[in-house]
Write an enzyme that holds these catalytic residues in place. Structure first.
Site, PDB file in Angstrom:
ATOM      1  N   ILE A  80      26.250 -15.415  30.727  1.00  0.00           N
ATOM      2  CA  ILE A  80      24.808 -15.529  30.576  1.00  0.00           C
ATOM      3  C   ILE A  80      24.446 -15.182  29.146  1.00  0.00           C
ATOM      4  O   ILE A  80      24.646 -14.072  28.693  1.00  0.00           O
ATOM      5  CB  ILE A  80      24.065 -14.607  31.572  1.00  0.00           C
ATOM      6  N   GLU A  81      23.900 -16.169  28.436  1.00  0.00           N
ATOM      7  CA  GLU A  81      23.469 -16.001  27.047  1.00  0.00           C
ATOM      8  C   GLU A  81      21.964 -15.756  27.065  1.00  0.00           C
ATOM      9  O   GLU A  81      21.205 -16.539  27.645  1.00  0.00           O
ATOM     10  CB  GLU A  81      23.809 -17.266  26.262  1.00  0.00           C
ATOM     11  N   LEU A  82      21.548 -14.652  26.466  1.00  0.00           N
ATOM     12  CA  LEU A  82      20.130 -14.290  26.380  1.00  0.00           C
ATOM     13  C   LEU A  82      19.711 -14.475  24.933  1.00  0.00           C
ATOM     14  O   LEU A  82      20.321 -13.871  24.041  1.00  0.00           O
ATOM     15  CB  LEU A  82      19.935 -12.845  26.833  1.00  0.00           C
ATOM     16  N   SER A 135      21.421 -14.596  19.885  1.00  0.00           N
ATOM     17  CA  SER A 135      21.882 -14.427  21.260  1.00  0.00           C
ATOM     18  C   SER A 135      22.759 -13.208  21.472  1.00  0.00           C
ATOM     19  O   SER A 135      23.486 -12.782  20.567  1.00  0.00           O
ATOM     20  CB  SER A 135      22.709 -15.652  21.680  1.00  0.00           C
TER      21      SER A 135
END
Length: 126
Positions: free
Chosen positions: A120-122, A109
């Site tokens: 916001i974690e991608l 992440s």
């Protein structure tokens, strides 16, 4: 009861156009207008409905507030490419890449913040 998936999440935001700009430009979501000119951001089979702070739709959360969400989104794009794309857009990475544990197992992440400070974690599944 047999739950399947999250259909949508409501984000309470200070500035709907700024949120739409961030999520469409940076994350590639699609803007959706529905109902009585309500706005949302669609991706995959899900969407984020947007509520203007102080003018939320009923029913609503007990304490809706901009910047109160911590959301993890799975991305098909490799994290190294996500990092390059974020840099090209001058979006600061709060943390990462780091290994975490998602709903289905290990993930890699990076974390960014939206205009309201939501985290916001991608993530890529590992």
């Amino acid at each position: 009861m047999d739950l399947d998936a999250i259909d949508h999440v409501v984000l309470t935001v200070r500035d709907i156009p700024a949120s739409v700009a961030f999520y469409t430009r940076v994350l590639g979501m699609r803007e959706v207008v529905f109902g009585d000119a309500r706005r949302a951001l669609a991706f995959g089979r899900s969407k984020l409905n947007l509520h203007q702070a102080g003018r939320e739709f009923e029913p609503k959360a007990a304490h809706p507030a901009p910047g109160a969400i911590d959301l993890c989104l799975l991305v098909r794009t490799p994290i190294a490419e996500v990092v390059r794309q974020l840099a090209a857009l001058d979006v600061a990475i709060e943390a990462g890449p780091v290994e975490r544990t998602g709903a289905q197992g290990p993930i890699l992440s990076v974390y960014v913040r939206d205009p309201d400070g939501n985290l916001i974690e991608l993530s890529n599944p590992l």
